[in-house]
Design a protein around this motif. Sequence first.
Motif, PDB file in Angstrom:
ATOM      1  N   ILE A  39       0.813  -1.223   0.000  1.00  0.00           N
ATOM      2  CA  ILE A  39       0.000   0.000   0.000  1.00  0.00           C
ATOM      3  C   ILE A  39       0.846   1.273   0.000  1.00  0.00           C
ATOM      4  N   GLY A  80      -6.086  -1.812   0.868  1.00  0.00           N
ATOM      5  CA  GLY A  80      -6.513  -1.156  -0.354  1.00  0.00           C
ATOM      6  C   GLY A  80      -7.869  -0.508  -0.298  1.00  0.00           C
ATOM      7  N   ALA A 140      -4.144  -0.048  -3.035  1.00  0.00           N
ATOM      8  CA  ALA A 140      -3.207  -1.144  -3.287  1.00  0.00           C
ATOM      9  C   ALA A 140      -2.351  -0.843  -4.513  1.00  0.00           C
TER      10      ALA A 140
END
Length: 591
Positions: A224, A573, A579
Amino acid sequence: MSDADKSDTTDVPNPFLPSPDDIQHWASVIGRAQQMMLEYALSQTNDGKTTATVMFDPSTWLENPATQMWAQQSSKMWDQGVAFWTSLATLNPMTPPAPDTATKDRRFADPDWASNPVFAMIRQTYGLLTEQMLATTRQLDGLDPAARAKMEFAAKSIADAMAPTNLALTNPEVIKRAVETRGESLLKGLQHMLTDLSRGQLSHVDPDAFEVGVNIATTPGKVIHETELYQLIQYTPTTKEVLRVPLLIFPPWINRFYILDLNPAKSFVAWAVEQGLSVFMVSWKSADASMKDVVWDDYIAAQIDAIDTVRAALDVPAVHTIGYCVAGTTLAATLAILAAKGEAERVKSVTFFTAQVDFEQAGDLKMFVDDSYLALLEQLSAPGYLDGRYMAATFNSLRGRDLIWNYVVSNYLLGNDYPPFDLLYWNGDTTNLPAKWHRQYLLDLYRDNRMVIPNSLSACGTPIDLRKIETPAYIQAGREDHIAPLASVWRLMNNLSGPKTFLLAGSGHIAGVVNPPAAGKYQYWTGDSKAATLDEFVASASETKGSWWPHWIDWISAQDDKRIAVKGARIPGKGAKKAIEDAPGRYVKQR
């Protein structure tokens, strides 16, 4: 003599002469071996050399005088060893004294080392010579403790290298295997050796047995966040509720992070997720020429950045942290800097896995910080980074009998198939180190031990004083750790000012940490964490069988046991941090 008598003597084959078929077969074996070596030699010509081969070609680094002397002495020692053990093997058999059954040495497990008079004599002669060499080293006068430690380490290394088990002609198991396989084991071992020479690295497992993200490092999650130095992985929760305070893990950048995520049965990451923790992992980038100016400050700044990234992503005031080995050392510096700036509240707790801050008793690794070794490192780091294979060789040399010579015998002499062992695959999956940072680390910490001198070191513009750290700390050490010795890890207890819990785990630097409860292995000791000395702690400690992980999660929960529902940013995400890619990410796959 009658014709019948002549027939009796001429028709009986001589059992000591090989048959024509045997001669032809062994000639074929020799021919195939020569062909393999020729093909290898041709592949190493300048036109066909790979970067890895060039890097590990002796001509690229043997110009160093100290290295030349070492190479010459090693070659002479090896030649003398071959001549000595071979001469013993050709002596007439005699009955040696009864073998010492009290000493269990796996190298001499073959029954012939005890039952065959020649091999029994070789074994006992080796034992006597080894004992004499080590005794002589210990009795040398005029040596300071550091010099004596180097001499003893060198003596033990030479003794391990000179073992008769390391030579095909004086290892009964190798001889029997070669006869049983009609030479195929020797050819297979030769192929293993030539492959390793091409890779520039001793293989412990088949390098193609595992693939990161496929059958190793497979806990689901997403990358991330990404910088030039690290990727941040957030793992997918498996519980409906999680602890409010997330966990951020800093693995050492000397190795790949997935030592904590080998497979589902061994994974600390997967287990922590199952306990209801929101787990984040830093995956460091393996150094390349672009990182030639990276120093310790950059890793400390990266830790602070990761802490703040997780706090912002989940909208929480603080995180639990784990620092493993060198990342734990750095995490202590990070916490000291945050404390000095009045920002210590960003970290709820800190857990140290086999980490050191006081390097006075740092063990055998301190032998690799003298001027000659540092000069060699500078030469090897000319591109701006140190190839990780050199560091792997250094660590392997600390346990040369187990991690070098054991595999020389198994892989090269016996021609055994490689075991599909994930831990050994990880051990060989090396990472490169920024040259400037690595030298700084060896000088300031290992050699000069400046980290425990208040304000002797600074990073990111702030002096480092470990006494300012009041963050609750969980300090784990391995009883048999040869990388971060128990006595050295204990020194953390003397340098932190907050509440501290010390735990002694069975086994060493890796198995002492990676010990899942389901395995039912080893044990741990807890005792009086306010003890003034390690001896006092040990005297007060009680043993518990099995993994120490449940003890740790109870400690984590005691810091803050509030739980919240899994939704939004707690799912990788789904929050503000989108993400980038699936775990384990690109950085861990870069070589």
